[in-house]
Design a protein around this motif. Structure first.
Motif, PDB file in Angstrom:
ATOM      1  N   GLU A  66      -3.447   4.159  -6.721  1.00 31.51           N
ATOM      2  CA  GLU A  66      -2.601   5.166  -7.393  1.00 31.51           C
ATOM      3  C   GLU A  66      -2.717   5.025  -8.910  1.00 31.51           C
ATOM      4  OE1 GLU A  66       0.696   5.291  -3.841  1.00 31.51           O
ATOM      5  OE2 GLU A  66       1.410   4.872  -5.874  1.00 31.51           O
ATOM      6  N   THR A 126       3.730   0.460  -7.000  1.00 27.31           N
ATOM      7  CA  THR A 126       2.652   1.375  -6.668  1.00 27.31           C
ATOM      8  C   THR A 126       1.437   0.563  -6.227  1.00 27.31           C
ATOM      9  OG1 THR A 126       1.252   3.121  -7.551  1.00 27.31           O
ATOM     10  CG2 THR A 126       1.926   1.406  -9.080  1.00 27.31           C
ATOM     11  N   SER A 127       0.279   1.194  -6.254  1.00 26.55           N
ATOM     12  CA  SER A 127      -0.937   0.511  -5.779  1.00 26.55           C
ATOM     13  C   SER A 127      -2.046   0.674  -6.814  1.00 26.55           C
ATOM     14  CB  SER A 127      -1.385   1.141  -4.460  1.00 26.55           C
ATOM     15  OG  SER A 127      -1.795   2.481  -4.711  1.00 26.55           O
ATOM     16  N   ASP A 164      -1.832  -3.062  -2.856  1.00 28.51           N
ATOM     17  CA  ASP A 164      -0.403  -2.973  -3.168  1.00 28.51           C
ATOM     18  C   ASP A 164      -0.073  -3.920  -4.337  1.00 28.51           C
ATOM     19  OD1 ASP A 164       2.550  -2.533  -1.360  1.00 28.51           O
ATOM     20  OD2 ASP A 164       2.401  -3.832  -3.100  1.00 28.51           O
TER      21      ASP A 164
END
Ligand code: 5U1
Length: 324
Positions: free
Chosen positions: A242, A238-239, A294
């Protein structure tokens, strides 16, 4: 009183929701009078039925026992410092170094930018959704255990809000004191002839290190999350943005100024724009934290000895200290 547990559970849910809306969303629903009335009713019921008291009940935020001292807490992952950038050129150089290692072009790198709050960094650990430990940054590897003090901050959830909570979550963030709260605290300190703080950062750090949590509870402190340091089960590839959205659903303040930005030029523009907004924020910031968004790329880039390769703090010129 047939069903104390039912009324107790309902009151806790109402008060937790009211706390979250007031202290995390700045969007209160209950009036103070309504909140106090329900809080007192819950205290009454818990006094009548002490066996029903749970540590995550809203009545359990402020402990009464002053600590003898603070235990040392080793951070599972060091709380490192950040390399600094001072100009557009430094931002471009950071982006180029990242792009080179990721074997892409700087304009293709997705960054997040967020204000670097000038407060006291802390770590909070939640197991099965319940707050079990809170500590200062200390020297980055070892901090001071100040769980009882951090529990008194209304913007620190005693239990995570969501229904499906992670088994383990470690949140890191900054405890700050807004200018208004800082001025009022120093005014009271001058009148009482007690210690006046030089700036909001010192006031926040000093308030967190009070041995008596009842004193910390009276200080206008806010916790602003900036990183999910550990999360199990993890959200996969995910990032950062997020993860921060996830932290917001779990009950934490996350920066409203957080932006996902591609390429160094737009990052430098964000830094310039935030620099212009700096004096109107109502709390101290000392720059912008620019991160590779990222998480796979963050892992690939890793850390140099003392700071991540994947993040840099853009610093504003030091402001002349407010002489109180
Ligand atoms: C030390 C630090 C400080 N801050 N402050 C923000 N807003 N994000 C952030 N991230 C940090 O470190 C991560 C890059 C791990």
């Amino acid at each position: 009183d047939a069903q104390p547990l039912e009324e107790i559970t309902q009151l806790r849910a109402t008060l937790d929701e009211a706390n979250y809306r007031y202290y995390v969303l700045d969007d209160p629903t209950l009036t103070d009078a309504d909140y106090d009335r329900q809080f007192q009713r819950l205290q009454e019921l818990e006094t009548e039925h002490p066996e029903l008291i749970t540590p995550d009940s809203p009545t359990q935020r402020v402990g009464a026992a002053p600590a003898e001292g603070f235990p040392s807490v080793a951070h599972a992952i060091p709380m490192l410092s950040l390399d600094n950038a001072f100009s557009r050129e430094d931002i471009h150089a950071f982006a180029e170094r990242v792009a080179e290692r990721l074997e892409c072009t700087a304009d293709d790198v997705e960054f997040t930018c967020e204000p670097k709050l000038d407060g006291a960094a802390v770590s909070l650990v939640y197991e099965q959704g319940v707050l079990v430990s809170g500590a200062t940054r200390g020297d980055g590897r070892t901090g001071e255990g100040i769980t009882s003090n951090l529990r008194t901050l209304r913007s620190v959830p005693l239990k995570l809000r969501d229904s499906n909570v992670p088994a383990l979550l470690e949140v890191r963030g900054e405890v700050i004191m807004r200018h208004a709260g800082f001025e009022a605290l120093n005014e009271r300190a001058r009148e009482a002839g007690s210690k006046v703080f030089a700036n909001p950062r010192n006031a926040a750090a000093g308030s967190l290190r009070q041995l008596d949590p009842r004193i910390t509870a009276k200080r206008p402190l806010e916790f602003h999350a900036y990183q999910a340091a550990r999360l199990e089960p993890d959200l996969g590839d995910t990032s950062h943005s997020e993860l921060m959205a996830r932290l917001a659903t779990l009950g934490f303040r996350a920066s409203s100024e957080l932006k996902v930005i591609k390429g160094p030029q737009a990052v430098a523009d964000y830094c310039e724009q935030l620099g212009e907004k700096r004096d109107g924020l109502g709390f101290d910031i000392d720059g912008v934290v620019i991160k590779v968004n990222d998480l796979r790329h963050q892992r690939e880039l890793g850390f140099v000895a003392r700071a991540p390769r994947w993040a840099v703090a853009f610093k504003f010129p030091a402001q002349e200290e407010v002489t109180t």
